[in-house]
Motif scaffolding. Structure first.
Motif, PDB file in Angstrom:
ATOM      1  N   PHE A   1       0.825  -1.209   0.000  1.00  0.00           N
ATOM      2  CA  PHE A   1       0.000   0.000   0.000  1.00  0.00           C
ATOM      3  C   PHE A   1       0.858   1.259   0.000  1.00  0.00           C
ATOM      4  O   PHE A   1       1.947   1.286   0.569  1.00  0.00           O
ATOM      5  CB  PHE A   1      -0.913   0.011   1.235  1.00  0.00           C
TER       6      PHE A   1
ATOM      7  N   GLY B   1       0.385   5.527   0.648  1.00  0.00           N
ATOM      8  CA  GLY B   1      -0.418   6.706   0.970  1.00  0.00           C
ATOM      9  C   GLY B   1       0.233   7.952   0.403  1.00  0.00           C
ATOM     10  O   GLY B   1       1.456   8.068   0.390  1.00  0.00           O
TER      11      GLY B   1
ATOM     12  N   ASP C   1      -4.307   8.372   4.295  1.00  0.00           N
ATOM     13  CA  ASP C   1      -4.578   7.749   2.994  1.00  0.00           C
ATOM     14  C   ASP C   1      -4.210   6.266   3.043  1.00  0.00           C
ATOM     15  O   ASP C   1      -4.981   5.403   2.605  1.00  0.00           O
ATOM     16  CB  ASP C   1      -3.766   8.486   1.919  1.00  0.00           C
TER      17      ASP C   1
ATOM     18  N   LYS D   1      -6.626   3.009   2.660  1.00  0.00           N
ATOM     19  CA  LYS D   1      -6.421   2.033   1.580  1.00  0.00           C
ATOM     20  C   LYS D   1      -6.309   0.617   2.149  1.00  0.00           C
ATOM     21  O   LYS D   1      -6.834  -0.327   1.582  1.00  0.00           O
ATOM     22  CB  LYS D   1      -5.174   2.405   0.774  1.00  0.00           C
TER      23      LYS D   1
ATOM     24  N   GLY E   1      -9.737  -0.294   3.018  1.00  0.00           N
ATOM     25  CA  GLY E   1     -10.665  -0.229   1.881  1.00  0.00           C
ATOM     26  C   GLY E   1     -11.799   0.741   2.119  1.00  0.00           C
ATOM     27  O   GLY E   1     -12.930   0.526   1.655  1.00  0.00           O
TER      28      GLY E   1
ATOM     29  N   ARG F   1     -13.693   6.270  -3.377  1.00  0.00           N
ATOM     30  CA  ARG F   1     -12.452   5.489  -3.361  1.00  0.00           C
ATOM     31  C   ARG F   1     -11.887   5.449  -1.939  1.00  0.00           C
ATOM     32  O   ARG F   1     -12.130   6.356  -1.148  1.00  0.00           O
ATOM     33  CB  ARG F   1     -11.424   6.128  -4.311  1.00  0.00           C
ATOM     34  N   PRO F   2     -11.123   4.390  -1.603  1.00  0.00           N
ATOM     35  CA  PRO F   2     -10.583   4.290  -0.241  1.00  0.00           C
ATOM     36  C   PRO F   2      -9.507   5.337   0.047  1.00  0.00           C
ATOM     37  O   PRO F   2      -8.915   5.904  -0.876  1.00  0.00           O
ATOM     38  CB  PRO F   2      -9.993   2.872  -0.198  1.00  0.00           C
ATOM     39  N   GLY F   3      -9.248   5.566   1.319  1.00  0.00           N
ATOM     40  CA  GLY F   3      -8.234   6.542   1.733  1.00  0.00           C
ATOM     41  C   GLY F   3      -8.700   7.938   1.384  1.00  0.00           C
ATOM     42  O   GLY F   3      -9.869   8.283   1.528  1.00  0.00           O
TER      43      GLY F   3
ATOM     44  N   GLY G   1      -8.731   9.016  -1.585  1.00  0.00           N
ATOM     45  CA  GLY G   1      -9.445   8.886  -2.861  1.00  0.00           C
ATOM     46  C   GLY G   1      -8.813   9.717  -3.955  1.00  0.00           C
ATOM     47  O   GLY G   1      -9.512  10.195  -4.850  1.00  0.00           O
TER      48      GLY G   1
END
Ligand code: MG
Length: 350
Positions: free
Chosen positions: A44, A46, A110, A114, A117, A340-342, A344
């Motif tokens: 992942f 961020g 972020d 993520k 999710g 969107r996750p985080g 986005g």
């Protein structure tokens, strides 16, 4: 398969340009020099953005020096969910440096989103609230350009304008903005350009021209006595921006201003921004959420907290000619988040 156990911090310059030269009382520029911050964990990544300002005692070199030292010392630790602990640790190593810290926390938030999710505002329990509309800023320029920029803003469908002041022709600026936008709500930001006497006199002129409130009429280090004098004599509410960095400043300014302006680059990230917002509320002050001139990374991070504000000034990315990211989108007055996750935020496709 081996798993990475430490959060890896990297960074690089993020250079952009504004559509028009952007002027405030401190100076005018078309170049925006920020820093892109990345935090990696496992697979992942961020993203964050540091937006330093000389009037907050930061610059690209100071941000890079600070990020480099945190990166080399492994200051981000090994727990991607320990956002509060990490930010407290960074605070302990270094006072100030809000833009650098904000860049790191945006990336941490972020990253966490993520991994889970889920968008940041949902993790913080802030979905389901309707944020206020955002304004659009008319910077300092010559009067014909100000009128032209105002006409463009009206045409583009902006519902509220924020007008920069702190010049020798402030009243003329307001007259030209009003000529092009006779009925839009206006607010004014003097960026510390006035004396108490000027601020009080201007407040009456601004009230007659339908201005809602004044941001930072006085110098960043103005005395509480001067703030009190202005608030008592002013015809419209007074907000503190540069004078209010973090929660203790709201406590100090309680009773001498009507509201405070919260920015991630001042508080040093989302966690401290939440503390400032709740402190201001507890002291019966109003809250405006603002930003520097930033890409969609910075504006989207601010948008995730925006439902807690009374007023929004989240137009920073719309002033750019070459925003490299897609994130929160302006739609009929409002900043709208993706699901969107985080944060986005994704690289802009073009
Ligand atoms: Mg301001």
């Amino acid at each position: 398969m081996s798993q990475q156990t430490e959060l890896k911090l990297t960074f690089e310059p993020l250079n952009m340009r504004t559509k028009h030269p952007f002027g405030i009382s401190y100076g005018t520029s078309s170049d925006v020099s920020n820093v892109l911050v990345k935090v990696q964990y496992d697979t992942f990544e961020g993203l964050g953005e540091a937006a330093p300002a000389a009037y907050h005692s930061e610059s690209v070199p100071t941000v890079i020096a600070v990020l480099k030292s945190w990166s080399e010392s492994g200051s981000l630790g090994n727990d991607p969910f320990a956002v509060e602990a990490t930010m407290r640790r960074l605070d302990k190593t270094l006072a100030g440096n809000g833009a650098a810290k904000a860049g790191v926390e945006m990336a941490l938030q972020d990253l966490r989103g993520k991994i889970l999710g889920m968008p940041v505002n949902k993790i913080l329990g802030l979905s389901g609230l309707l944020p206020p509309m955002t304004d659009f800023t008319i910077g300092i320029a010559d009067l014909d350009m100000i009128e032209k920029k105002t006409e463009e803003a009206v045409k583009a469908g902006f519902h509220i304008l924020k007008v920069k002041q702190g010049t020798s022709y402030d009243k003329e600026i307001i007259r030209r903005v009003r000529k092009a936008a006779p009925s839009l709500p206006l607010r004014v930001d003097a960026n510390g350009g006035w004396t108490p006497k000027q601020a009080i006199a201007m407040s009456h002129f601004l009230a007659e021209n339908g201005v809602e409130f004044i941001e930072q009429p006085l110098h960043k280090f103005a005395s509480l006595e001067d703030w009190r004098l202005v608030r008592n004599g002013a015809a419209i509410p007074i907000f503190a921006d540069e004078s209010c960095m973090r929660a203790p400043d709201a406590a100090r300014l309680a009773g001498v201003v009507d509201g405070v302006v919260v920015k991630l680059a001042k508080t040093g990230g989302l966690s401290e921004a939440l503390k400032l917002i709740h402190t201001a509320r507890a002291l019966d002050m109003r809250v405006m959420f603002g930003m520097m001139v930033e890409s969609s990374i910075g504006v989207t991070a601010a948008t995730h907290l925006s439902a807690l504000a009374d007023y929004l000034d989240l137009d920073g990315a719309m002033l750019l000619a070459d925003d490299p990211y897609d994130g929160a989108i302006y739609k009929d007055g409002y900043m709208v988040l993706s699901d969107r996750p985080g944060l986005g935020v994704i690289p802009r496709a073009n």
